[in-house]
Design a protein around this motif. Structure first.
Motif, PDB file in Angstrom:
ATOM      1  N   ILE A  55      93.661  61.308 -36.560  1.00  0.00           N
ATOM      2  CA  ILE A  55      92.755  61.829 -35.542  1.00  0.00           C
ATOM      3  C   ILE A  55      92.949  63.318 -35.317  1.00  0.00           C
ATOM      4  O   ILE A  55      92.025  64.037 -34.955  1.00  0.00           O
ATOM      5  CB  ILE A  55      92.933  61.061 -34.219  1.00  0.00           C
ATOM      6  N   TYR A  62      94.725  62.266 -26.850  1.00  0.00           N
ATOM      7  CA  TYR A  62      93.390  61.724 -27.096  1.00  0.00           C
ATOM      8  C   TYR A  62      92.908  60.914 -25.896  1.00  0.00           C
ATOM      9  O   TYR A  62      91.755  61.052 -25.464  1.00  0.00           O
ATOM     10  CB  TYR A  62      93.425  60.852 -28.348  1.00  0.00           C
ATOM     11  N   ILE A 180      90.382  69.993 -31.147  1.00  0.00           N
ATOM     12  CA  ILE A 180      89.491  69.409 -30.152  1.00  0.00           C
ATOM     13  C   ILE A 180      88.759  70.560 -29.472  1.00  0.00           C
ATOM     14  O   ILE A 180      89.365  71.584 -29.157  1.00  0.00           O
ATOM     15  CB  ILE A 180      90.279  68.553 -29.128  1.00  0.00           C
ATOM     16  N   PRO A 263      86.865  63.646 -31.464  1.00  0.00           N
ATOM     17  CA  PRO A 263      87.323  63.905 -30.105  1.00  0.00           C
ATOM     18  C   PRO A 263      86.134  64.281 -29.228  1.00  0.00           C
ATOM     19  O   PRO A 263      85.132  64.811 -29.720  1.00  0.00           O
ATOM     20  CB  PRO A 263      88.288  65.090 -30.271  1.00  0.00           C
TER      21      PRO A 263
END
Length: 285
Positions: A55, A62, A180, A263
């Motif tokens: 991720i 997250y 992100i 994200p």
């Protein structure tokens, strides 16, 4: 051949997709590292390593990002007090919630709640902007007067942008310190499609960056801009490393429909529009 950002890769650890779906289903519940690791049938240490590799963020980061996304939704769609929204996402301190929200979204919770009119106005101003050339990128912090710039040809990141689906509107693109889109980008700008779309960041200091982009169509409504969950977007799967005087990075960026493992886009898009319009006004003088 230019590196392509946003190209659909062959993902490692597909089981992490199940964990991401589990997080979305149980966001209102305590999601400890042990609980998530047990669901994935990993040890906490191994789960954290695999999740971050897949991720780009730690599991806890997250989850906190998704909860801030939920706070944004509650601010726009309910009349709940800010204190109650903080409690709803598991933040007992109003001061801490306000500080984190402001740092990661770019505006205070109260300003975010009242920014729908501003969002519509900025989009109209962008659509009417005749000279949509490059007014220079807006930075998280502008360089101080007298600070020397990098030598010519150093610290340059540029590229072209295309979209997988037909699109007319603006694309907000930036370099971030984390994978992100949150806070003010270290470097950022706007361009528009379907005309040939390019971007360029100059004087990028040596460091590690993540390229993120999202789109705003000309027909988009204010709430969709403030909660950009269905927009075309892209994110760099690998960091962009800028050396002390490395050759410039030339990227091909391709916007794609949202994926489950993306994200959330936390940064306030109207805030970035406002910064771009301000720089465009300065450049026109």
């Amino acid at each position: 051949m230019l590196p392509k950002e946003g190209a659909l890769p062959i993902e490692r650890y597909p089981e992490i997709d199940e964990v991401v779906a589990y997080i979305h289903r149980h966001l209102d519940e305590p999601l400890t590292l042990d609980r998530l690791a047990r669901y994935a049938a990993y040890s906490p240490y191994h789960f954290t390593r695999v999740f971050k590799e897949r991720i780009g963020l730690s599991p806890q980061y997250y989850v906190s990002a998704l909860r801030l996304q939920k706070a944004k939704e509650l601010l726009l769609h309910t009349n709940m007090k800010v204190r109650d929204i903080a409690m709803e996402i598991g933040q007992n301190s109003l001061g801490t919630f306000t500080t984190r929200f402001t740092e990661r979204i770019g505006v205070t919770p109260a300003d975010f709640r009242n920014s729908a009119h501003q969002a519509n106005r900025h989009l109209l101003e962008l659509r009417d902007l005749r000279n949509f050339g490059d007014p220079g990128d807006f930075r998280r912090q502008e360089p101080s007067f007298g600070v020397s710039r990098l030598p010519a040809g150093c610290g340059q990141v540029e590229g072209t942008i295309t979209a997988e689906a037909p699109f007319e509107g603006v694309v907000l693109i930036g370099l971030f310190a984390k994978p992100i889109p949150e806070g003010i980008p270290l470097h950022g700008t706007l361009t528009r499609l379907p005309s040939p779309a390019t971007f360029r960041f100059e004087n990028v200091e040596p460091g590690t960056y993540y390229l993120m982009a999202t789109s705003v169509s000309w027909s988009m409504q204010a709430n969709d801009m403030l909660l950009p969950q269905a927009t075309l977007r892209t994110r760099s799967r690998q960091p962009i490393v800028v050396g002390p005087c490395s050759p410039f990075h030339n990227l091909e960026v391709r916007l794609y429909p949202p994926r489950l493992d993306d994200p959330p886009i936390l940064i306030s898009l109207p805030l970035l529009m406002k910064r771009f319009l301000h720089r465009a006004e300065q450049a026109a003088r």
